[in-house]
Design an enzyme around this catalytic site. Structure first.
Site, PDB file in Angstrom:
ATOM      1  N   GLY A  38       0.821  -1.213   0.000  1.00  0.00           N
ATOM      2  CA  GLY A  38       0.000   0.000   0.000  1.00  0.00           C
ATOM      3  C   GLY A  38       0.853   1.261   0.000  1.00  0.00           C
ATOM      4  O   GLY A  38       1.673   1.462   0.889  1.00  0.00           O
ATOM      5  N   GLY A  40      -0.372   4.361   0.180  1.00  0.00           N
ATOM      6  CA  GLY A  40      -1.198   5.482   0.651  1.00  0.00           C
ATOM      7  C   GLY A  40      -0.422   6.266   1.698  1.00  0.00           C
ATOM      8  O   GLY A  40       0.813   6.180   1.777  1.00  0.00           O
ATOM      9  N   PHE A  41      -1.130   6.989   2.543  1.00  0.00           N
ATOM     10  CA  PHE A  41      -0.468   7.829   3.558  1.00  0.00           C
ATOM     11  C   PHE A  41       0.418   6.983   4.484  1.00  0.00           C
ATOM     12  O   PHE A  41       1.556   7.345   4.767  1.00  0.00           O
ATOM     13  CB  PHE A  41      -1.513   8.558   4.400  1.00  0.00           C
ATOM     14  CG  PHE A  41      -2.194   9.664   3.662  1.00  0.00           C
ATOM     15  CD1 PHE A  41      -1.560  10.881   3.460  1.00  0.00           C
ATOM     16  CD2 PHE A  41      -3.474   9.501   3.162  1.00  0.00           C
ATOM     17  CE1 PHE A  41      -2.180  11.909   2.779  1.00  0.00           C
ATOM     18  CE2 PHE A  41      -4.111  10.528   2.469  1.00  0.00           C
ATOM     19  CZ  PHE A  41      -3.465  11.730   2.282  1.00  0.00           C
ATOM     20  N   GLU A 202     -18.783  17.681   2.091  1.00  0.00           N
ATOM     21  CA  GLU A 202     -17.897  18.491   1.236  1.00  0.00           C
ATOM     22  C   GLU A 202     -18.318  18.396  -0.229  1.00  0.00           C
ATOM     23  O   GLU A 202     -18.332  19.399  -0.946  1.00  0.00           O
ATOM     24  CB  GLU A 202     -16.441  18.029   1.423  1.00  0.00           C
ATOM     25  CG  GLU A 202     -15.943  18.357   2.826  1.00  0.00           C
ATOM     26  CD  GLU A 202     -14.493  17.993   3.109  1.00  0.00           C
ATOM     27  OE1 GLU A 202     -13.941  18.517   4.083  1.00  0.00           O
ATOM     28  OE2 GLU A 202     -13.913  17.183   2.366  1.00  0.00           O
ATOM     29  N   ASP A 331      -5.655   3.025   7.954  1.00  0.00           N
ATOM     30  CA  ASP A 331      -7.077   2.667   8.042  1.00  0.00           C
ATOM     31  C   ASP A 331      -7.313   1.179   8.239  1.00  0.00           C
ATOM     32  O   ASP A 331      -8.361   0.782   8.760  1.00  0.00           O
ATOM     33  CB  ASP A 331      -7.797   3.090   6.752  1.00  0.00           C
ATOM     34  CG  ASP A 331      -8.091   4.583   6.711  1.00  0.00           C
ATOM     35  OD1 ASP A 331      -7.640   5.296   7.625  1.00  0.00           O
ATOM     36  OD2 ASP A 331      -8.767   5.021   5.761  1.00  0.00           O
ATOM     37  N   ALA A 346      -6.134  10.693   7.820  1.00  0.00           N
ATOM     38  CA  ALA A 346      -4.798  10.746   7.215  1.00  0.00           C
ATOM     39  C   ALA A 346      -3.697  10.897   8.272  1.00  0.00           C
ATOM     40  O   ALA A 346      -2.669  10.221   8.196  1.00  0.00           O
ATOM     41  CB  ALA A 346      -4.745  11.889   6.207  1.00  0.00           C
ATOM     42  N   GLN A 347      -3.928  11.764   9.265  1.00  0.00           N
ATOM     43  CA  GLN A 347      -2.898  11.993  10.283  1.00  0.00           C
ATOM     44  C   GLN A 347      -2.547  10.706  11.041  1.00  0.00           C
ATOM     45  O   GLN A 347      -1.381  10.428  11.310  1.00  0.00           O
ATOM     46  CB  GLN A 347      -3.380  13.053  11.283  1.00  0.00           C
ATOM     47  CG  GLN A 347      -2.867  14.442  10.987  1.00  0.00           C
ATOM     48  CD  GLN A 347      -1.354  14.493  10.821  1.00  0.00           C
ATOM     49  OE1 GLN A 347      -0.598  13.898  11.576  1.00  0.00           O
ATOM     50  NE2 GLN A 347      -0.905  15.187   9.785  1.00  0.00           N
TER      51      GLN A 347
HETATM   52  C1  LIG Z   1     -13.082  10.928  -0.220  1.00  0.00           C
HETATM   53  C2  LIG Z   1     -12.240  10.889   1.018  1.00  0.00           C
HETATM   54  C3  LIG Z   1     -12.015  12.046   1.730  1.00  0.00           C
HETATM   55  C4  LIG Z   1     -11.227  12.027   2.879  1.00  0.00           C
HETATM   56  N1  LIG Z   1     -11.005  13.210   3.556  1.00  0.00           N
HETATM   57  C5  LIG Z   1     -10.192  13.209   4.626  1.00  0.00           C
HETATM   58  C6  LIG Z   1      -9.868  14.424   5.292  1.00  0.00           C
HETATM   59  O1  LIG Z   1     -10.351  15.495   4.921  1.00  0.00           O
HETATM   60  N2  LIG Z   1      -9.012  14.361   6.355  1.00  0.00           N
HETATM   61  C7  LIG Z   1      -8.469  13.176   6.787  1.00  0.00           C
HETATM   62  O2  LIG Z   1      -7.674  13.178   7.731  1.00  0.00           O
HETATM   63  N3  LIG Z   1      -8.775  12.021   6.187  1.00  0.00           N
HETATM   64  C8  LIG Z   1      -9.608  12.005   5.110  1.00  0.00           C
HETATM   65  N4  LIG Z   1      -9.904  10.820   4.487  1.00  0.00           N
HETATM   66  C9  LIG Z   1      -9.387   9.566   5.069  1.00  0.00           C
HETATM   67  C10 LIG Z   1      -7.927   9.374   4.665  1.00  0.00           C
HETATM   68  O3  LIG Z   1      -7.762   9.576   3.290  1.00  0.00           O
HETATM   69  C11 LIG Z   1      -7.515   7.975   5.082  1.00  0.00           C
HETATM   70  O4  LIG Z   1      -7.602   7.892   6.479  1.00  0.00           O
HETATM   71  C12 LIG Z   1      -6.097   7.657   4.614  1.00  0.00           C
HETATM   72  O5  LIG Z   1      -6.013   7.693   3.229  1.00  0.00           O
HETATM   73  C13 LIG Z   1      -5.680   6.293   5.146  1.00  0.00           C
HETATM   74  O6  LIG Z   1      -4.391   6.030   4.678  1.00  0.00           O
HETATM   75  P1  LIG Z   1      -3.919   4.538   4.399  1.00  0.00           P
HETATM   76  O7  LIG Z   1      -2.496   4.641   3.972  1.00  0.00           O
HETATM   77  O8  LIG Z   1      -4.271   3.684   5.539  1.00  0.00           O
HETATM   78  O9  LIG Z   1      -4.828   4.052   3.178  1.00  0.00           O
HETATM   79  P2  LIG Z   1      -4.951   4.636   1.713  1.00  0.00           P
HETATM   80  O10 LIG Z   1      -4.486   6.036   1.650  1.00  0.00           O
HETATM   81  O11 LIG Z   1      -6.338   4.334   1.281  1.00  0.00           O
HETATM   82  O12 LIG Z   1      -3.934   3.752   0.866  1.00  0.00           O
HETATM   83  C14 LIG Z   1      -4.089   2.394   0.689  1.00  0.00           C
HETATM   84  C15 LIG Z   1      -3.251   1.989  -0.507  1.00  0.00           C
HETATM   85  O13 LIG Z   1      -3.198   0.571  -0.547  1.00  0.00           O
HETATM   86  C16 LIG Z   1      -3.333   0.152  -1.890  1.00  0.00           C
HETATM   87  N5  LIG Z   1      -3.866  -1.212  -1.854  1.00  0.00           N
HETATM   88  C17 LIG Z   1      -5.001  -1.649  -1.277  1.00  0.00           C
HETATM   89  N6  LIG Z   1      -5.122  -2.965  -1.400  1.00  0.00           N
HETATM   90  C18 LIG Z   1      -4.031  -3.387  -2.073  1.00  0.00           C
HETATM   91  C19 LIG Z   1      -3.585  -4.656  -2.513  1.00  0.00           C
HETATM   92  N7  LIG Z   1      -4.277  -5.764  -2.286  1.00  0.00           N
HETATM   93  N8  LIG Z   1      -2.425  -4.726  -3.208  1.00  0.00           N
HETATM   94  C20 LIG Z   1      -1.695  -3.616  -3.480  1.00  0.00           C
HETATM   95  N9  LIG Z   1      -2.081  -2.385  -3.060  1.00  0.00           N
HETATM   96  C21 LIG Z   1      -3.232  -2.279  -2.372  1.00  0.00           C
HETATM   97  C22 LIG Z   1      -4.276   1.162  -2.494  1.00  0.00           C
HETATM   98  O14 LIG Z   1      -4.140   1.212  -3.914  1.00  0.00           O
HETATM   99  C23 LIG Z   1      -3.824   2.451  -1.818  1.00  0.00           C
HETATM  100  O15 LIG Z   1      -2.820   3.131  -2.569  1.00  0.00           O
HETATM  101  C24 LIG Z   1     -10.683  10.812   3.330  1.00  0.00           C
HETATM  102  C25 LIG Z   1     -10.920   9.638   2.621  1.00  0.00           C
HETATM  103  C26 LIG Z   1     -11.678   9.668   1.463  1.00  0.00           C
HETATM  104  C27 LIG Z   1     -11.922   8.405   0.684  1.00  0.00           C
END
Ligand SMILES: Cc1cc2nc3c(=O)[nH]c(=O)nc-3n(C[C@H](O)[C@H](O)[C@H](O)COP(=O)(O)OP(=O)(O)OC[C@H]3O[C@@H](n4cnc5c(N)ncnc54)[C@H](O)[C@@H]3O)c2cc1C
Length: 455
Positions: A38, A40-41, A202, A331, A346-347
């Site tokens: 992943g 993501g953040f 939003e 998440d 995100a934080q």
């Molecule tokens: C529309 C929207 C608005 C948001 N607004 C806010 C906000 O204003 N403020 C805030 O703090 N938070 C906000 N959030 C929440 C925030 O974006 C998440 O908490 C954050 O992105 C979590 O980070 P993460 O790295 O856990 O997951 P993610 O950022 O979702 O990243 C997960 C990554 O894993 C990859 N992945 C998943 N499964 C697989 C797999 N099987 N194989 C390979 N790769 C995989 C995905 O492609 C992705 O790149 C929002 C979320 C959304 C959807």
């Protein structure tokens, strides 16, 4: 079959072992391998924290880009273009010598044999061994057991979701302008958003601003400002994770913008004609899903307890119990702090990823980390159209224009790289002063650019 499993099946067809290329990579001599799933953040923060570690770090994502999800709604409502809120993950290889980026979908984790299976289109399945594993796969939309709604009500999670929503919204106005049927015109100009959390609020406010300001004078046959925007939620109030007084202020603000807020209303059906909520049909050509989320299937493969949303239970060091060297962050993790779950924001994802990256780096040096993860809450914000945002941090609550400025500054600062910051700032200033949205594009269907003989 759910959407997620269908996509996996397309990439790696089951029951065709002869098509599967299976091999196990060995890490570079003497170095441990840290596999992060992943980008993501959380995943990026973990990778960065490992930049000086004596290890091979492999970052696997099924997308080639990292998305700044908090601004996805602005792509969906044509304020920003997709590239303005995304960065190619591969670019990280240039800056971090011990990092390799792999574009593939991880389809299996075997904690006992310490391997993962990743699948890339055209290549098949690739098995990879790990010494440390960081699962940072985030969440995906959940239709609460009604996956059939997804066909009619796209969710907002990826750049392609945002582009689909943008095309749906803009097409609805074009169709409304074409039809002579009054009922159909009304259906095309009715937008229903299901879920009044921050994303729903939003999106609804931005859409309300777009129809009144940007599109208002763009059509001769219809007045987009007369569009009906309905924000539905089964709960008692909008922004249920914020304090009640802020919820009330946001409801007032939405109403002022022309959004109809309907709370305590349960959606029973979503189909091509619209929605049925609490027994009544609301005809609508554009239903958008901003309601639920569920974890990806990977946390379940770790053999640990998961919560109702499928997040993996981890200990205070974000480790999976009884699986040494396996962590879940962001998440996808279910972490309790002071008897409350750490929120999926995100934080929390950035802090968790950074913590685990540093912990692994210390372990690689033979040191033991004794301090558990501690999430530091920097506050929650939501923006409600132009000039208005709400902020809550502990007991401190505020709203209004100054909060809107703080929201804008925080988001500009948090964008992944300076190129994004520059481009978003420029677009926002343009949009703020002219009311225009320059990404109002409906992509052509593939048949338009097909060779003439195929048409
Ligand atoms: C529309 C929207 C608005 C948001 N607004 C806010 C906000 O204003 N403020 C805030 O703090 N938070 C906000 N959030 C929440 C925030 O974006 C998440 O908490 C954050 O992105 C979590 O980070 P993460 O790295 O856990 O997951 P993610 O950022 O979702 O990243 C997960 C990554 O894993 C990859 N992945 C998943 N499964 C697989 C797999 N099987 N194989 C390979 N790769 C995989 C995905 O492609 C992705 O790149 C929002 C979320 C959304 C959807």
């Amino acid at each position: 079959m759910t959407i997620a499993t269908r996509r996996w099946a397309e990439l790696c067809p089951p029951n065709q072992p002869e098509q599967r290329t299976v091999f196990v990579d060995a890490p570079r001599s003497g170095r441990k391998r840290v596999v992060i799933i992943g980008g993501g953040f959380a995943g990026l923060a973990a990778a960065r924290a490992l930049r000086h570690a004596n290890a091979d770090v492999v970052l696997i994502d099924r997308r080639n880009h990292h998305v700044f999800q908090p601004l996805l709604y602005q792509v969906a409502t044509a304020v920003l273009a997709p590239a303005e809120i995304a960065v190619p993950i591969r670019q990280l290889e240039v800056r971090q010598r011990n990092l390799s980026v792999v574009l593939a979908e991880v389809t299996g984790v075997n904690v006992a044999s310490r391997t993962i299976e990743a699948c890339a289109a055209g290549v098949g399945v690739r098995k990879m061994a790990f010494d440390y594993l960081v699962v940072a796969t985030g969440m995906r939309p959940s239709y609460f057991g009604h996956d059939e709604f997804a066909r009619f009500a796209p969710a907002l999670k990826s750049l392609s979701d945002a582009e689909t929503i943008r095309a749906k919204i803009l097409s609805a106005f074009e169709l409304a302008a074409m039809t002579d049927d009054e009922g159909e015109r009304e259906r095309q100009m009715t937008f229903v958003l299901v879920g009044a959390g921050p994303s729903g609020v939003e999106l609804a406010a931005s859409l309300a601003h777009m129809v009144k300001v940007t599109l208002h004078s763009n059509f001769r046959r219809i007045d987009p400002a007369k569009a009906t925007i309905i924000l539905l939620d089964a709960g008692k109030r909008v922004l249920s994770t914020f304090a009640e007084p802020l919820s009330r202020r946001v409801t007032r603000r939405l109403t002022k913008l022309g959004v109809k807020v309907l709370t305590g209303v349960k959606v029973e059906t979503v189909d091509e004609q619209g929605v049925i909520a609490d027994g009544s049909r609301i005809p609508s050509a554009t239903v958008l899903w901003t309601a639920g989320v569920a974890a990806s299937p990977l946390p379940k493969m770790l053999g640990t307890q998961t919560d109702r949303a499928g997040r993996a239970l981890v200990d205070p060091f974000l480790k999976v119990v009884n699986a040494s060297g396996v962590f879940v962050v962001g998440d996808a993790a279910w972490v309790m702090q002071d008897e409350h779950p750490v929120p999926g924001v995100a934080q929390a994802a950035i802090q968790g990823g950074r913590y685990v990256g540093r912990l692994i780096a210390q372990e690689l040096k033979g040191r033991k980390v004794k301090r558990p993860f501690r999430y530091s809450d920097k506050g929650n914000m939501a923006v409600v159209g132009k000039n208005y945002a709400v902020l809550e941090r502990g007991w401190f609550r505020t709203s209004g224009f100054m909060t809107f400025l703080v929201w804008a500054l925080v988001h500009i600062r948090s964008l992944p790289q300076s190129q994004n910051r520059l481009r978003v700032r420029r677009q926002w200033l343009w949009s703020y002063f002219t009311g225009q949205r320059s990404s109002r594009l409906i992509p052509e269907s593939p048949s338009v650019s097909a060779p003439a003989s195929d048409r």
